[in-house]
Design a protein around this motif. Structure first.
Motif, short mmCIF file in Angstrom:
data_model
loop_
_atom_site.label_atom_id
_atom_site.label_comp_id
_atom_site.label_asym_id
_atom_site.label_seq_id
_atom_site.Cartn_x
_atom_site.Cartn_y
_atom_site.Cartn_z
N LEU A 163 49.64 6.84 95.52
CA LEU A 163 50.47 8.02 95.35
C LEU A 163 51.49 7.97 94.37
CD1 LEU A 163 50.72 9.27 98.92
CD2 LEU A 163 49.89 10.49 97.10
N SER A 164 51.84 6.61 94.18
CA SER A 164 52.92 6.24 93.18
C SER A 164 52.41 6.03 91.80
CB SER A 164 53.64 5.01 93.70
OG SER A 164 54.68 4.53 92.96
N ASP A 165 53.11 6.65 90.82
CA ASP A 165 52.77 6.49 89.47
C ASP A 165 53.26 4.99 88.93
OD1 ASP A 165 51.19 8.49 88.97
OD2 ASP A 165 53.14 9.71 88.55
N ALA A 166 54.37 4.74 89.55
CA ALA A 166 55.02 3.42 89.08
C ALA A 166 53.83 2.24 89.70
CB ALA A 166 56.40 3.29 89.92
N VAL B 22 43.11 3.96 87.07
CA VAL B 22 43.86 4.43 88.01
C VAL B 22 43.88 5.79 88.51
CG1 VAL B 22 45.23 2.53 87.39
CG2 VAL B 22 45.71 4.74 86.50
N ILE B 23 43.96 5.96 89.65
CA ILE B 23 43.88 7.38 90.04
C ILE B 23 45.24 7.80 90.80
CG2 ILE B 23 42.63 9.03 91.44
CD1 ILE B 23 40.08 7.49 90.90
N ASN B 24 45.93 8.86 90.87
CA ASN B 24 46.91 9.31 91.85
C ASN B 24 46.29 9.97 92.74
OD1 ASN B 24 49.13 10.96 92.86
ND2 ASN B 24 50.18 9.90 91.37
N ALA B 25 46.61 9.39 93.90
CA ALA B 25 46.16 10.20 95.18
C ALA B 25 46.54 11.36 95.61
CB ALA B 25 46.22 9.19 96.43
N ASP C 101 42.29 15.04 93.42
CA ASP C 101 40.95 15.08 94.02
C ASP C 101 40.22 13.73 93.68
OD1 ASP C 101 38.45 15.43 94.73
OD2 ASP C 101 38.11 17.27 94.26
N VAL C 102 40.72 12.54 94.64
CA VAL C 102 40.26 11.16 94.40
C VAL C 102 38.60 11.22 94.56
CG1 VAL C 102 40.40 9.02 95.18
CG2 VAL C 102 42.29 10.36 95.41
N LYS C 103 38.08 11.73 95.49
CA LYS C 103 36.63 11.72 95.48
C LYS C 103 36.16 12.32 94.17
CE LYS C 103 32.75 12.93 98.59
NZ LYS C 103 32.34 13.37 99.83
N ALA C 104 36.51 13.26 93.66
CA ALA C 104 35.74 14.02 92.39
C ALA C 104 35.97 12.97 91.13
CB ALA C 104 36.42 15.10 91.99
N ARG C 105 37.22 12.52 91.17
CA ARG C 105 37.34 11.53 90.18
C ARG C 105 36.58 10.33 90.22
NH1 ARG C 105 37.60 10.33 84.82
NH2 ARG C 105 39.19 8.87 84.31
N VAL C 106 36.58 9.65 91.59
CA VAL C 106 35.72 8.37 91.65
C VAL C 106 34.39 8.75 91.30
CG1 VAL C 106 34.85 6.65 93.51
CG2 VAL C 106 37.19 7.26 93.13
#
Length: 335
Positions: free
Chosen positions: A191-194, A207-210, A213-218
């Motif tokens: 969840l943290s961009d840092a 990297v994916i910000n939670a 849509d994590v599932k779609a990006r994965v």
């Protein structure tokens, strides 16, 4: 000497301790750095069922051999070291099968027994790991990275596979380093961009910000899903997400401790024919692999360490971490 002591939930202070002397077979270590672990924060919050109070925390250790007990001949005073902080029974099924990290009678320093957040400690000689070629600061990163490396070992991750790492705290970053060492393709989620920026700089391929849509990006990145998902958060949402994200016939490895029971739709275990694996602590071989990797990557410590505090500042640093956990990846206490 002074020690950082958690007296009771939400109260940590400096207390006075006697300077220990090594008995036969033991080694005294002058401490250089100790890292705060997530288990220390959980103990501070009163949420660690394995801890009794008062407790000196700390099992992420660097230091120098100060004194040798009788019979310890293979080491020298002045040698930089880290410590294998797990004390297993040696007789249970896990110990007999070469998996002492999973010993049901294990006692970890700073959890079930006194830790290293003080100027000098004494441990059995077999717990000492002499190390050269790494700074004292980075030696304190070996244990938490080893926990991540052990999860990669449990996953049996190979160079042609893709792993999704849920959580880019200290342990998750250890997973990332271990997966990259194996030559795997790494996708980091947080969840943290840092923290995602640190993961990217350490070498994560995506990297994916939670919050999205994590599932779609994965799915976009992997097609049928990743071969492996490693959960390094310890939250209900990510425990369930790991099973949802992983490919059919994939492996899920859990490092994080969920704080409450989790209800699964277990049909996915069967219909996807998943391997669900736990990962606890680390083996000496994981420590050795981390040491080798950190020698090759001296920049890693600069990316990982968020704050270095003195012992006098240690109670405040722990309280601040409690109040703003998302602001810190790794806090070290310097002696």
């Amino acid at each position: 000497m002074q020690a950082l002591t958690i007296l009771r939930p939400n109260e940590a202070t400096l207390t006075e301790k006697l300077v220990p002397t090594p008995a036969a077979g033991e080694v005294a270590i002058d401490i250089a750095f100790v890292g705060y672990c997530g288990s220390d924060l959980t103990s501070y919050r009163g949420l660690n069922p394995l801890v009794s109070y008062p407790r000196v925390p700390g099992h992420e250790i660097s230091g120098t051999i100060a004194e040798l007990g009788e019979g310890v001949d293979a080491m020298s005073v002045g040698t930089p070291v880290t410590v294998l902080p797990y004390f297993n029974c040696g007789i249970c099924r896990a110990c007999r099968s070469g998996r002492p990290n999973a010993c049901p009678n294990n006692q970890t320093m700073g959890v079930q027994r006194e830790g290293a957040m003080t100027a000098r400690i004494v441990v059995p000689a077999e717990k000492i790991i002499p190390v050269t070629g790494i700074s004292q600061r980075d030696l304190a990163l070996v244990e938490p990275c080893a926990v991540g490396f052990h999860a990669v070992r449990r996953a049996e991750l190979t160079a042609d596979e893709t792993v999704v790492v849920l959580g880019c705290g200290m342990i998750g970053l250890g997973v990332i380093l271990g997966a990259l060492r194996q030559g795997a393709n790494v996708i980091a989620v947080d969840l943290s961009d840092a923290k995602l920026d640190v993961a990217k700089k350490l070498g994560a391929h995506e990297v994916i910000n939670a919050s999205g849509d994590v599932k779609a990006r994965v799915a976009e990145l992997t097609g049928e899903g990743p071969d492996v998902v490693v959960e390094a958060v310890g939250a209900e949402a990510t425990f369930l997400q790991a099973v949802d994200l992983v490919a059919t016939a994939g492996r899920v490895v859990y490092i994080g401790y969920a704080k409450a029971p989790i209800a699964y739709d277990t049909k996915y275990f069967i219909t996807k024919e998943l391997d669900i694996r736990g990962s606890r602590n680390a083996l000496r071989s994981d420590f050795d692999d981390v040491i080798d990797e950190l020698r090759k990557r001296p920049e890693a410590g600069d990316l990982i360490v968020t704050r270095t505090a003195t012992l006098a500042e240690a109670p405040e640093a722990l309280a601040t971490w409690h109040e703003r956990p998302g602001d810190f990846t790794k806090i070290l206490v310097r002696f």
